[in-house]
Motif scaffolding. Structure first.
Motif, short mmCIF file in Angstrom:
data_model
loop_
_atom_site.label_atom_id
_atom_site.label_comp_id
_atom_site.label_asym_id
_atom_site.label_seq_id
_atom_site.Cartn_x
_atom_site.Cartn_y
_atom_site.Cartn_z
N ALA A 102 0.83 -1.21 0.00
CA ALA A 102 0.00 0.00 0.00
C ALA A 102 0.86 1.26 0.00
CB ALA A 102 -0.93 -0.01 1.21
N ASN A 103 2.00 1.22 0.69
CA ASN A 103 2.90 2.38 0.71
C ASN A 103 3.46 2.65 -0.68
OD1 ASN A 103 2.52 2.33 3.48
ND2 ASN A 103 4.42 1.23 3.88
N GLU A 104 3.90 1.60 -1.35
CA GLU A 104 4.41 1.75 -2.72
C GLU A 104 3.33 2.36 -3.61
OE1 GLU A 104 5.39 -2.06 -4.24
OE2 GLU A 104 6.52 -2.68 -2.48
N LEU A 105 2.13 1.83 -3.46
CA LEU A 105 1.02 2.22 -4.32
C LEU A 105 0.73 3.71 -4.23
CD1 LEU A 105 -1.18 1.28 -6.26
CD2 LEU A 105 -2.62 0.75 -4.28
N GLY A 106 0.73 4.25 -3.01
CA GLY A 106 0.43 5.67 -2.85
C GLY A 106 1.44 6.56 -3.55
N VAL A 107 2.71 6.19 -3.49
CA VAL A 107 3.75 7.00 -4.13
C VAL A 107 3.62 6.96 -5.65
CG1 VAL A 107 6.23 7.18 -4.54
CG2 VAL A 107 5.38 6.83 -2.23
N VAL A 108 3.46 5.77 -6.21
CA VAL A 108 3.38 5.69 -7.67
C VAL A 108 2.10 6.34 -8.19
CG1 VAL A 108 4.88 3.65 -7.80
CG2 VAL A 108 2.40 3.34 -7.67
N LEU A 109 1.02 6.29 -7.42
CA LEU A 109 -0.20 6.97 -7.84
C LEU A 109 0.02 8.48 -7.92
CD1 LEU A 109 -3.03 5.10 -5.87
CD2 LEU A 109 -2.61 5.04 -8.33
N LEU A 265 -7.83 3.96 -8.29
CA LEU A 265 -7.73 2.74 -9.10
C LEU A 265 -9.11 2.46 -9.73
CD1 LEU A 265 -5.44 0.54 -6.78
CD2 LEU A 265 -4.78 1.82 -8.83
N ALA A 266 -9.69 1.27 -9.48
CA ALA A 266 -11.02 0.98 -10.04
C ALA A 266 -12.00 0.60 -8.94
CB ALA A 266 -10.91 -0.15 -11.07
N TYR A 330 -1.51 15.81 -5.03
CA TYR A 330 -1.75 15.10 -3.77
C TYR A 330 -2.55 13.84 -4.07
CZ TYR A 330 -3.21 14.21 1.07
OH TYR A 330 -3.42 13.64 2.29
N ALA A 331 -2.06 12.73 -3.62
CA ALA A 331 -2.78 11.46 -3.76
C ALA A 331 -2.97 10.88 -2.37
CB ALA A 331 -1.99 10.49 -4.64
N TRP A 332 -4.15 10.32 -2.14
CA TRP A 332 -4.36 9.66 -0.85
C TRP A 332 -5.00 8.30 -1.07
CZ3 TRP A 332 -8.60 12.66 2.42
CH2 TRP A 332 -9.71 12.93 1.63
N THR A 333 -4.68 7.39 -0.18
CA THR A 333 -5.15 6.01 -0.30
C THR A 333 -5.67 5.53 1.04
OG1 THR A 333 -2.94 5.13 0.17
CG2 THR A 333 -3.52 5.44 -2.15
N GLU A 334 -6.55 4.54 0.99
CA GLU A 334 -7.06 3.91 2.20
C GLU A 334 -6.10 2.77 2.55
OE1 GLU A 334 -9.24 3.69 5.47
OE2 GLU A 334 -9.89 5.05 3.88
#
Length: 396
Positions: A102-109, A265-266, A330-334
Motif C-alpha cells: 500500500a505504501n508503494e502504491l500511494g507514491v506511484v499513484l 484505481l477501479a 496530492y494522492a491519498w489512499t485507504e
C-alpha cells in the motif's frame, strides 16, 4: 526509595521507577502527596516499535500522557529529495512495514497523477487484488499480537498460520515476503506467474474457511471482553479532531473509507462494504479489524476474477530516467491502518523537490494524549495495542 518531608515532622517514602521524576504536590491537599512521572519506553515493551509515553500517575490512575516519538531517526522524507522516482519506492515501501504494498502504491499513484499517465487496466486490477491481500496480512498481525499483549498467546498461532498462507502467494508474485517492491511508475514490475490467480484464489478460500478458528477463540472470550469492553472509549468527535482514520475511526462511528467515498484505481466499480461500530472502545476497534478481513478477502477475490478476464500488459514503457513535470499533486489512499496522503512537489527533475507523507499511525498515536488520562495502568496496554499503529509510520 526516596524520602520526602511534608513539613509536619513525618516522613513519607515513595518508590519510583528508574529514570522517573517527581512533580510538585497538586496543592489541594498536601497529604495526597506527589504524582509520579513514569516513562513507558523508549525501550520496546511489545509496542510494535520504539515509542515513549511520558505518564503522570496518581497511584494506578493516569493523569496525563505525552506520546514522545522520533527515536527511529528515519529521515525518509529528506532522503526522498536525493533519490530518483524508482528509488523513492524503496524508501516509501518501508515506513509501515506491515503495509508495504500500500505504501508503494500511494507514491506511484502520486507520480502517475503528476505525469498524467494512464496505467494498463490489468495492472489496475492486479494492484487492487494485491492491496487487499496486503490489508489482510496487516490486520492478521494485529489480530494475533493484540490479544497476546493482554495475555492470550494462542491467537497469534492462528493469525500467523493464515498470514503464511497469504504470504506464500505474495512472495510468488513479487519475490518478497514483507517488502514486495512490486509497484512501478506506470504499473507493476512484471506479470504474475502462470496460474497465479488460481493459487491466490485457493489461498483466499483456505483463509476464509479457517478464519472462524481465530474469530471464535477471541471475539466472545470472557476474559478478552472484560479487558476491552468499555475501555479506552474514543468518541467520534475526538477521533475526527485528532485526525484518526481507518479501523480506529470507524470503530468510533466515523463512516468514511476512501475506497468508497473518493475511489482510486477501479474501486468505483466495486461495492465496498465499510465496517463500522459506534462504541469506540478497544473491543470495537478489534471487531472492526476482524470483520474487515472478511470484506478484504471478498474484494480480493472479485479483483482476481476481473484479472482473469483481462489481457494485455501490466506496465508502461518508460525512459531510463523518469522525470515528473514541474508542478504539485496530492494522492491519498485507504491504507490498512487508515488514510495515507502523499503530497508531491516536482521541479521537473528526476528527484522530487518535496514528497510529504501524511500517515495514519501518526494521527492514531496523537489520540493517546486525550484517550489515556483517567484510565488505569493495566488498561493502558489494552488501549495502546488497540490503536493499531506502526512506529515506522510515525518517524518518517
Amino acid at each position: 526509595m526516596t524520602g520526602m518531608s511534608t513539613g509536619t515532622g513525618d516522613l513519607r517514602e515513595l518508590t519510583v521507577g528508574t529514570g522517573a521524576g517527581l512533580v510538585p504536590d497538586r496543592g489541594d491537599d498536601p497529604q495526597l502527596g506527589a504524582d509520579m512521572v513514569l516513562n513507558i519506553g523508549p525501550q520496546h515493551p511489545s509496542t510494535h516499535g520504539v515509542l515513549r509515553l511520558k505518564l503522570v500517575l496518581d497511584g494506578e490512575r493516569v493523569i496525563s500522557c505525552e506520546p514522545v516519538v522520533g527515536y527511529m531517526h528515519r529521515g525518509a522524507e529528506k532522503l526522498f529529495e536525493v533519490r530518483d522516482y524508482r528509488q523513492v519506492i524503496v524508501l516509501a515501501n518501508r515506513h509501515d512495514w506491515l503495509s508495504a504494498f500500500a505504501n508503494e502504491l500511494g507514491v506511484v499513484l502520486a507520480v502517475e497523477r503528476l505525469m498524467g499517465m494512464e496505467v494498463p487496466e490489468r495492472a489496475v486490477w492486479l494492484r487492487m487484488a494485491l492491496a487487499e491481500l496486503n490489508r489482510v496480512l496487516n490486520h492478521l498481525m494485529f489480530l494475533g499480537s493484540y490479544p497476546m499483549e493482554i495475555g492470550a498467546i494462542t491467537p497469534m498461532f492462528y493469525a500467523f498460520r493464515e498470514r503464511e498462507t497469504l504470504q506464500a502467494v505474495m512472495e510468488e508474485a513479487s519475490g518478497g515476503r514483507i517488502h514486495y517492491m512490486y509497484n512501478r511508475v506506470g504499473g507493476l514490475k512484471e506479470e504474475v506467474p502462470s496460474g497465479w490467480t488460481g493459487r491466490a484464489r485457493a489461498a483466499i478460500g483456505e483463509v476464509r474457511r479457517r478464519l472462524p478458528d481465530l474469530d471464535n477463540l477471541i471475539r466472545r472470550n470472557d476474559i478478552f471482553l472484560a479487558r476491552t469492553v468499555g475501555v479506552g472509549v474514543l468518541s467520534a468527535a475526538d477521533a475526527a479532531a485528532f485526525g484518526a482514520s481507518g479501523p480506529v475511526a470507524r470503530a468510533s462511528g466515523l463512516d468514511f473509507d476512501l475506497r468508497r467515498d473518493d475511489p482510486y484505481l477501479a474501486y468505483d466499480q466495486l461495492d465496498v462494504p465499510v465496517v463500522t461500530r459506534t462504541t469506540g472502545d478497544c473491543h470495537a476497534r478489534f471487531e472492526v479489524l476482524l470483520d474487515q478481513v472478511y470484506v478484504s478477502l471478498d474484494l480480493a477475490e472479485q479483483c482476481l476474477d476481473r484479472v482473469d478476464r483481462l489481457t494485455g500488459p501490466v506496465n508502461t514503457r518508460l525512459p531510463k530516467v523518469v522525470k515528473a513535470p514541474e508542478g504539485h499533486t496530492y494522492a491519498w489512499t485507504e491504507n490498512p491502518l487508515g488514510i495515507n496522503g502523499y503530497y508531491l512537489v516536482s521541479r521537473g527533475e528526476k528527484t522530487p523537490w518535496r514528497l510529504k507523507l501524511r500517515t495514519a499511525s501518526y494521527a492514531n498515536v496523537q489520540a493517546l494524549a486525550g484517550l489515556l488520562p483517567g484510565t488505569l495502568v493495566p488498561d493502558l496496554i489494552s488501549i495502546l495495542g488497540s490503536m493499531f499503529f506502526v512506529v515506522g509510520d510515525i518517524d518518517k
